[in-house]
Design a protein around this motif. Structure first.
Motif, PDB file in Angstrom:
ATOM      1  N   THR A 166      -5.880  -4.807  -0.815  1.00 36.36           N
ATOM      2  CA  THR A 166      -5.628  -3.381  -0.981  1.00 36.36           C
ATOM      3  C   THR A 166      -5.351  -3.096  -2.455  1.00 36.36           C
ATOM      4  O   THR A 166      -5.273  -4.028  -3.273  1.00 36.36           O
ATOM      5  CB  THR A 166      -4.468  -2.911  -0.092  1.00 36.36           C
ATOM      6  OG1 THR A 166      -4.376  -1.477  -0.164  1.00 36.36           O
ATOM      7  CG2 THR A 166      -3.151  -3.533  -0.487  1.00 36.36           C
ATOM      8  N   GLN A 167      -5.208  -1.818  -2.802  1.00 37.38           N
ATOM      9  CA  GLN A 167      -5.105  -1.471  -4.222  1.00 37.38           C
ATOM     10  C   GLN A 167      -4.365  -0.156  -4.415  1.00 37.38           C
ATOM     11  O   GLN A 167      -4.075   0.566  -3.460  1.00 37.38           O
ATOM     12  CB  GLN A 167      -6.502  -1.355  -4.826  1.00 37.38           C
ATOM     13  CG  GLN A 167      -7.338  -0.236  -4.205  1.00 37.38           C
ATOM     14  CD  GLN A 167      -8.787  -0.274  -4.631  1.00 37.38           C
ATOM     15  OE1 GLN A 167      -9.392  -1.342  -4.735  1.00 37.38           O
ATOM     16  NE2 GLN A 167      -9.357   0.909  -4.889  1.00 37.38           N
ATOM     17  N   ARG A 168      -4.083   0.117  -5.686  1.00 37.49           N
ATOM     18  CA  ARG A 168      -3.464   1.389  -6.058  1.00 37.49           C
ATOM     19  C   ARG A 168      -4.528   2.487  -6.161  1.00 37.49           C
ATOM     20  O   ARG A 168      -5.723   2.234  -6.057  1.00 37.49           O
ATOM     21  CB  ARG A 168      -2.729   1.252  -7.393  1.00 37.49           C
ATOM     22  CG  ARG A 168      -1.502   0.348  -7.352  1.00 37.49           C
ATOM     23  CD  ARG A 168      -0.741   0.452  -8.670  1.00 37.49           C
ATOM     24  NE  ARG A 168       0.495  -0.332  -8.641  1.00 37.49           N
ATOM     25  CZ  ARG A 168       0.591  -1.593  -9.034  1.00 37.49           C
ATOM     26  NH1 ARG A 168      -0.501  -2.220  -9.502  1.00 37.49           N
ATOM     27  NH2 ARG A 168       1.741  -2.229  -8.990  1.00 37.49           N
ATOM     28  N   TRP A 185      -2.178  -8.061  -2.749  1.00 31.55           N
ATOM     29  CA  TRP A 185      -1.734  -7.827  -1.373  1.00 31.55           C
ATOM     30  C   TRP A 185      -2.927  -7.722  -0.437  1.00 31.55           C
ATOM     31  O   TRP A 185      -3.859  -6.937  -0.678  1.00 31.55           O
ATOM     32  CB  TRP A 185      -0.903  -6.543  -1.291  1.00 31.55           C
ATOM     33  CG  TRP A 185       0.422  -6.677  -1.975  1.00 31.55           C
ATOM     34  CD1 TRP A 185       0.679  -6.528  -3.312  1.00 31.55           C
ATOM     35  CD2 TRP A 185       1.666  -7.028  -1.363  1.00 31.55           C
ATOM     36  NE1 TRP A 185       2.000  -6.756  -3.570  1.00 31.55           N
ATOM     37  CE2 TRP A 185       2.642  -7.064  -2.391  1.00 31.55           C
ATOM     38  CE3 TRP A 185       2.058  -7.304  -0.055  1.00 31.55           C
ATOM     39  CZ2 TRP A 185       3.982  -7.370  -2.149  1.00 31.55           C
ATOM     40  CZ3 TRP A 185       3.391  -7.607   0.199  1.00 31.55           C
ATOM     41  CH2 TRP A 185       4.332  -7.641  -0.839  1.00 31.55           C
ATOM     42  N   LEU A 186      -2.894  -8.524   0.614  1.00 33.37           N
ATOM     43  CA  LEU A 186      -3.890  -8.379   1.673  1.00 33.37           C
ATOM     44  C   LEU A 186      -3.659  -7.044   2.369  1.00 33.37           C
ATOM     45  O   LEU A 186      -2.521  -6.601   2.519  1.00 33.37           O
ATOM     46  CB  LEU A 186      -3.758  -9.515   2.688  1.00 33.37           C
ATOM     47  CG  LEU A 186      -3.917 -10.945   2.161  1.00 33.37           C
ATOM     48  CD1 LEU A 186      -3.684 -11.937   3.294  1.00 33.37           C
ATOM     49  CD2 LEU A 186      -5.288 -11.151   1.543  1.00 33.37           C
ATOM     50  N   ASN A 187      -4.736  -6.438   2.799  1.00 32.60           N
ATOM     51  CA  ASN A 187      -4.641  -5.143   3.467  1.00 32.60           C
ATOM     52  C   ASN A 187      -4.289  -5.348   4.941  1.00 32.60           C
ATOM     53  O   ASN A 187      -5.119  -5.822   5.721  1.00 32.60           O
ATOM     54  CB  ASN A 187      -5.976  -4.405   3.347  1.00 32.60           C
ATOM     55  CG  ASN A 187      -5.951  -3.057   4.038  1.00 32.60           C
ATOM     56  OD1 ASN A 187      -4.899  -2.572   4.446  1.00 32.60           O
ATOM     57  ND2 ASN A 187      -7.121  -2.451   4.173  1.00 32.60           N
ATOM     58  N   PRO A 188      -3.081  -4.985   5.363  1.00 32.32           N
ATOM     59  CA  PRO A 188      -2.685  -5.207   6.757  1.00 32.32           C
ATOM     60  C   PRO A 188      -3.449  -4.345   7.756  1.00 32.32           C
ATOM     61  O   PRO A 188      -3.354  -4.575   8.965  1.00 32.32           O
ATOM     62  CB  PRO A 188      -1.192  -4.854   6.759  1.00 32.32           C
ATOM     63  CG  PRO A 188      -1.007  -3.949   5.598  1.00 32.32           C
ATOM     64  CD  PRO A 188      -2.001  -4.380   4.569  1.00 32.32           C
ATOM     65  N   LEU A 189      -4.221  -3.368   7.259  1.00 36.26           N
ATOM     66  CA  LEU A 189      -5.018  -2.529   8.150  1.00 36.26           C
ATOM     67  C   LEU A 189      -6.444  -3.054   8.306  1.00 36.26           C
ATOM     68  O   LEU A 189      -7.209  -2.545   9.124  1.00 36.26           O
ATOM     69  CB  LEU A 189      -5.064  -1.086   7.634  1.00 36.26           C
ATOM     70  CG  LEU A 189      -3.877  -0.177   7.986  1.00 36.26           C
ATOM     71  CD1 LEU A 189      -2.567  -0.713   7.434  1.00 36.26           C
ATOM     72  CD2 LEU A 189      -4.127   1.237   7.477  1.00 36.26           C
ATOM     73  N   TYR A 227      -4.875   2.284  -1.143  1.00 35.57           N
ATOM     74  CA  TYR A 227      -5.986   3.148  -1.555  1.00 35.57           C
ATOM     75  C   TYR A 227      -7.325   2.405  -1.552  1.00 35.57           C
ATOM     76  O   TYR A 227      -8.263   2.796  -2.244  1.00 35.57           O
ATOM     77  CB  TYR A 227      -5.703   3.746  -2.937  1.00 35.57           C
ATOM     78  CG  TYR A 227      -4.530   4.707  -2.928  1.00 35.57           C
ATOM     79  CD1 TYR A 227      -4.713   6.058  -2.646  1.00 35.57           C
ATOM     80  CD2 TYR A 227      -3.236   4.258  -3.164  1.00 35.57           C
ATOM     81  CE1 TYR A 227      -3.644   6.941  -2.624  1.00 35.57           C
ATOM     82  CE2 TYR A 227      -2.152   5.129  -3.144  1.00 35.57           C
ATOM     83  CZ  TYR A 227      -2.360   6.468  -2.872  1.00 35.57           C
ATOM     84  OH  TYR A 227      -1.291   7.348  -2.845  1.00 35.57           O
ATOM     85  N   ASP A 228      -7.394   1.340  -0.775  1.00 36.78           N
ATOM     86  CA  ASP A 228      -8.652   0.614  -0.604  1.00 36.78           C
ATOM     87  C   ASP A 228      -9.574   1.408   0.321  1.00 36.78           C
ATOM     88  O   ASP A 228      -9.142   2.340   1.019  1.00 36.78           O
ATOM     89  CB  ASP A 228      -8.366  -0.763  -0.004  1.00 36.78           C
ATOM     90  CG  ASP A 228      -7.569  -0.643   1.280  1.00 36.78           C
ATOM     91  OD1 ASP A 228      -8.180  -0.525   2.361  1.00 36.78           O
ATOM     92  OD2 ASP A 228      -6.315  -0.621   1.206  1.00 36.78           O
ATOM     93  N   ASP A 229     -10.839   1.033   0.349  1.00 38.56           N
ATOM     94  CA  ASP A 229     -11.837   1.788   1.115  1.00 38.56           C
ATOM     95  C   ASP A 229     -11.531   1.809   2.611  1.00 38.56           C
ATOM     96  O   ASP A 229     -11.694   2.845   3.275  1.00 38.56           O
ATOM     97  CB  ASP A 229     -13.232   1.197   0.883  1.00 38.56           C
ATOM     98  CG  ASP A 229     -13.747   1.444  -0.529  1.00 38.56           C
ATOM     99  OD1 ASP A 229     -13.184   2.333  -1.210  1.00 38.56           O
ATOM    100  OD2 ASP A 229     -14.688   0.747  -0.954  1.00 38.56           O
ATOM    101  N   VAL A 230     -11.095   0.672   3.152  1.00 33.43           N
ATOM    102  CA  VAL A 230     -10.832   0.601   4.594  1.00 33.43           C
ATOM    103  C   VAL A 230      -9.726   1.575   4.988  1.00 33.43           C
ATOM    104  O   VAL A 230      -9.854   2.339   5.954  1.00 33.43           O
ATOM    105  CB  VAL A 230     -10.462  -0.841   5.006  1.00 33.43           C
ATOM    106  CG1 VAL A 230      -9.971  -0.876   6.456  1.00 33.43           C
ATOM    107  CG2 VAL A 230     -11.654  -1.769   4.831  1.00 33.43           C
ATOM    108  N   THR A 231      -8.632   1.546   4.237  1.00 29.34           N
ATOM    109  CA  THR A 231      -7.482   2.396   4.575  1.00 29.34           C
ATOM    110  C   THR A 231      -7.793   3.865   4.344  1.00 29.34           C
ATOM    111  O   THR A 231      -7.452   4.721   5.179  1.00 29.34           O
ATOM    112  CB  THR A 231      -6.257   1.976   3.742  1.00 29.34           C
ATOM    113  OG1 THR A 231      -5.993   0.588   3.958  1.00 29.34           O
ATOM    114  CG2 THR A 231      -5.034   2.783   4.129  1.00 29.34           C
ATOM    115  N   VAL A 232      -8.428   4.177   3.227  1.00 28.82           N
ATOM    116  CA  VAL A 232      -8.748   5.571   2.917  1.00 28.82           C
ATOM    117  C   VAL A 232      -9.700   6.154   3.959  1.00 28.82           C
ATOM    118  O   VAL A 232      -9.519   7.291   4.427  1.00 28.82           O
ATOM    119  CB  VAL A 232      -9.351   5.686   1.502  1.00 28.82           C
ATOM    120  CG1 VAL A 232      -9.907   7.100   1.268  1.00 28.82           C
ATOM    121  CG2 VAL A 232      -8.302   5.355   0.449  1.00 28.82           C
TER     122      VAL A 232
END
Length: 424
Positions: A166-168, A185-189, A227-232
């Motif tokens: 994941t990212q800012r 950080w790995l994206n938990p989503l 603010y990564d693509d998956v979460t957004v």
């Protein structure tokens, strides 16, 4: 009838006295009294044992700033010492630096190695070593996912799977731990991240005879990530195409990341709820794999945890996803410690599950005086919590300003006898 029985027994005792003499009579009374005392003690002993107070006396074992895990000798001596000092719970790290500290078939295709490549860990299974010796000493062994969703920026895990990170808002993925160490950080989503972490956990609880599994404050993500693509994309699907808000400029961790901004608060709650949803599924999987293991969590105090790291442990506890909670309250000031212990979330949770307080026994560059530790333990006991866990093993007596002998003597006085853990 009872009167006749008493008279017969009395007459027999009188005849015994006449036959054998006064001295024999005294010997008989002494032996009879000892027998009665022994019978009473035998009857009462199990009751006293059952009524003995229970307390969790734990310690975290890590490979950061500590050599305890790096040889069988060090590890064996450490567990022996802890056993002699009447500790009853071990929380050994099994996941950090982007590697497992046990041979893992799950990790190998993801990280490229079955085991942390540190030389002194090769050819060993430290988790099995701890389980064997810990259980021989009647100590609970609860493996600890120390890094959670965090990983070193230069780890093979991060390099092999950049799409998992994941990212800012500005696309930056680097987070400085202690203002020095570069982490990601790995994206938990992310579904693949969830599958990987779940598989690691189930591997442990199915392969090893552990008493539980523990997650900590790294089982969330920092407030300005997500603010990564998956979460957004997921957020937009649930918010009529709207993008997540930009982090407010004046948002600070020193204020528990709170701000009077409803849009930001909703974005925070939304991400936290998604992590809670994953934890719900993970809990179900753990229990389906091994129903007897305890699901433990060692988070920060609730406002900081929920707002700054999106780990809403109060909700987790309310939903039955935690069976033991070890709250990290690393406060040098006793008043600050007492304030945290009085918080509503803490008081509610301690009515439902074993609630333990994490005490800082020192850091490599920040020793903690043994007098402060003693005072904090006494305060925690006065407030009737379920026990104490110390961070971390090396600082119990090796990193203090006092001698190791003096510090060990102090722990012996704090824990003079062995006690059982409270039931979860």
């Amino acid at each position: 009838m009872a009167k006749n029985l008493f008279e017969r027994q009395a007459n027999q005792l009188v005849n015994f006295s006449r036959l054998w003499g006064y001295q024999a009579w005294l010997v008989f009374l002494v032996i009879f009294s000892l027998c009665v005392t022994l019978i009473i003690f035998t009857i009462q002993s199990p009751v006293q044992s059952r009524n003995q107070p229970s307390e969790i006396r734990g310690v975290w074992l890590t490979n950061i700033d500590s050599d305890v895990l790096f040889s069988k000798k060090n590890l064996s001596e450490a567990i022996d010492t802890l056993n002699q000092l009447n500790f009853n719970t071990l929380y050994p790290t099994v996941w950090n630096w982007g590697h497992t500290l046990y041979p893992s078939e799950v990790a190998q295709p993801i990280t490229g190695t079955k085991l942390d490549p540190t030389e002194r860990l090769q050819g060993r299974d430290i988790l099995q070593e701890i389980v064997n010796q810990g259980h021989q000493a009647n100590m609970a062994v609860i493996p600890w996912f120390e890094f959670g969703f965090m990983a070193p920026a230069d780890s093979q895990l991060a390099q092999n799977h950049p799409q998992w990170l994941t990212q800012r808002k500005n696309g930056d993925r680097i987070w400085l731990e202690g203002k020095v160490h570069k982490r990601v950080w790995l994206n938990p989503l992310h579904p693949e991240v969830q599958t990987f972490i779940t598989n690691l956990v189930t591997e442990i609880v199915s392969k090893y005879e552990v008493d539980g599994i523990q997650f900590d404050d790294h089982f969330g993500i920092p407030f300005d990530f997500g603010y990564d693509d998956v979460t957004v994309t997921l957020y937009q699907q649930e918010h009529q195409g709207k993008l997540p808000p930009t982090p407010p400029i004046n948002l600070k961790t020193t204020n528990n990341c709170t701000i009077n901004d409803q849009v930001w608060q909703e974005w925070t709650r939304w991400r936290a709820e998604k992590i809670t949803s994953y934890m719900t599924e993970l809990f179900k999987t753990i229990k389906a794999t091994n129903p007897s293991v305890i699901v433990s969590l060692s988070p920060n105090p609730q406002p900081f945890s929920a707002n700054c790291y999106l780990l809403d442990w109060h909700q987790w506890e309310q939903r039955g996803l935690i069976e033991e909670l070890v709250l990290q309250v690393y406060r040098p000031n006793l008043q600050d410690l007492q304030r945290e212990l009085r918080s509503p979330e803490v008081q509610q949770a301690k009515q439902h599950i074993p609630f333990v307080i994490g005490v800082l026994s020192g850091l490599k560059d920040r020793p903690v005086p043994i007098k402060r530790i003693i005072k904090q333990v006494e305060t925690i006991r006065q407030k009737q919590f379920s026990g104490i866990s110390f961070f971390f093993y090396e600082s119990l007596w090796n990193l203090g300003t006092e001698s190791a002998k003096k510090r060990q003597s102090s722990y012996q006085k704090l824990f003079p006898t062995k006690v059982n853990r409270p039931e979860a």
